[in-house]
Design a protein around this motif. Structure first.
Motif: not given
Length: 472
Positions: A109-115
């Motif tokens: 989720n963190a990697m997704e949040d960082r696009l």
């Protein structure tokens, strides 16, 4: 003693105190046991109908787990020590796996949040590939990304790429989605981080971390055989590409490096110290929390510097970089974890654990493994995972504790990991893509390619039996 205990045939019935001293009662032929089986079957029927009922899969198994253990508790009224020990044993197994998965989901989720995933999607879309090239590219990326991330997230990412470039080409979307599901499930089979079932086998100590890599070639063949046959039906058309620009947010690369370091920590704790891998994963969550603190504290300075550069140059790329400096809160990423999946996992573990406490898993183990060919049993278990989610199937096998060689444990890991690809409803990746590509990737569309996928399934098994014969 509870009246439910009278439902057990009298000739085989021990008293509750005797049972507490000698082990659990055999309730497999009792009314209580049959009632528990019926409850589990009903709950799982509701899980399988999730797509049609719009009922989240965690709800029925949570209720079923409670009913099953309450029924067991009523049987052992006044002598509950054995029941408490059995319940807590299953709860501890779940807790270790749940915390492990929670950390992995938080990093994703963190990697997704960082696009990061958005950047990958846009670059693939704008590369100008033909549909056939994109078919192979998304398949290979799904195969190689899923061992590190997970097969569900990988499948959703690759499907979004396909939907963005296909321009409504229904046949291509169906074929590409089938290919992605098969590739993601196959890729997840040779890594403890690729699927919940492989993680369960690793944490149970059945297969060392490095030996999962022995499944690489069998899993690759499982993907390549149906992919080769399906690719013949994919046109070489080059679709028009949309114009879109995405810049990864601040901290994206560091989060990827922290995730890799977290995996290294978990493996090292288990391999060198004999500690549960969850210790290393939870330590890795601490890494992410410290980095979140750093991003939050340094955000004003970084934002001011980025704004000054944009005002001085007027460069639009600087404006995009300015927009990439956004707050980061690790607890928001924890909240966005797949809680339905985690709670479903709890329900399954406790349901199967309760049925095992009643004696059903020992009965199943005797039927499948005692005196028979474990290879045939493990192949059949993989076929079963196409109909029943591989999580309860694998947990049941682990709870049976059959005496098998490392080669057989790798075989059942492979078959339960890739067996779900046979049907679109056989894995979480398939179910998710049917929702994402609704009307274009369907159960019937997947079913048409069942012979090709089954051929890949058998070729993969044959490759494992041949290449890893020394482990049997």
């Amino acid at each position: 003693m509870s009246g439910l205990l009278r439902l057990v045939p009298g000739a085989a019935l021990l008293s509750a105190p005797a049972a507490a001293g000698n082990g659990p009662l055999d309730l497999t032929h009792s009314g209580v046991g049959l009632f528990a089986l019926a409850i589990f079957a009903l709950a799982y029927a509701l899980v399988m109908a999730e797509e049609y009922l719009k009922l989240r899969k965690s709800k029925p198994v949570l209720v079923a787990a409670g009913i099953i253990w309450i029924a067991i508790g009523l049987v052992y009224t006044g002598h509950s020590e054995l029941v408490q020990a059995g319940f807590r044993h299953n709860l501890l197994e779940y807790a270790e796996l749940m915390l492990f998965l929670l950390v992995a989901m938080t990093y994703v989720n963190a990697m997704e949040d960082r696009l990061l995933f958005a950047v990958l999607r846009v670059r693939l879309v704008q590369a100008g590939f033909s549909l056939r090239t994109l078919f192979w590219l998304t398949g290979f990326l799904a195969f190689f990304i899923s061992p590190v991330v997970d097969n569900l997230t990988t499948a959703l990412l690759m499907c979004s790429v396909v939907l963005n470039v296909a321009n409504g080409e229904r046949r291509f979307i169906n074929l590409a989605c089938i290919n992605i599901v098969v590739a993601a499930n196959a890729g997840g089979a040779f890594s403890p981080f690729g699927d919940i079932t492989t993680l369960m086998v690793w944490q149970a100590g059945k297969v060392p971390f490095q030996q999962f890599l022995l499944l690489f070639i069998p899993a690759l063949l499982n993907f390549l055989v149906p992919a080769t046959l399906m690719s013949l039906m994919v046109p070489r058309l080059v679709p028009a590409m949309p114009d879109e620009m995405v810049v990864p947010r601040r901290g994206a690369v560091v989060i990827v490096l922290l995730f890799v370091f977290t995996i290294v920590t978990a493996v090292a704790c288990h391999h060198f110290l004999g500690l549960p891998p969850v210790l290393g994963m939870m330590m890795g969550l601490g890494y992410l929390q410290f980095f979140s603190f750093y991003l939050r504290k340094t955000q004003p300075v970084t934002l001011a510097r980025a704004r000054a550069l944009y005002e001085r140059t007027g460069d639009e790329a600087r404006l995009l970089r300015l927009g990439s400096v956004v707050p980061f809160d690790v607890f928001n990423k924890i909240a966005k974890a797949e809680w339905d999946t985690l709670l479903f996992f709890y329900g399954v573990v406790m349901c199967v654990g309760g049925l095992g406490f009643m004696g059903y898993l020992a009965l199943a183990s005797h039927f499948l493994y005692d005196g028979g060919d474990p290879t045939l049993a493990n192949v059949a278990i993989g076929l079963l995972s196409a109909l029943i989610d591989n999580i309860p199937v694998m947990f049941a096998v682990l709870s049976m504790e059959p005496q098998m060689s490392t080669g057989q444990w790798l075989l059942v890991t492979l078959t339960t990991g890739v067996g779900g690809s046979l049907l679109s409803v056989g894995s979480a990746a398939g179910v998710a893509l049917m929702g994402q590509a609704r009307g274009m990737y369907t159960f019937v569309g997947h079913l048409k390619w069942l012979p090709a996928i089954l051929l890949g399934y058998m070729v993969g098994i044959g490759a494992h039996l041949w290449l890893n014969s020394a482990l049997f």
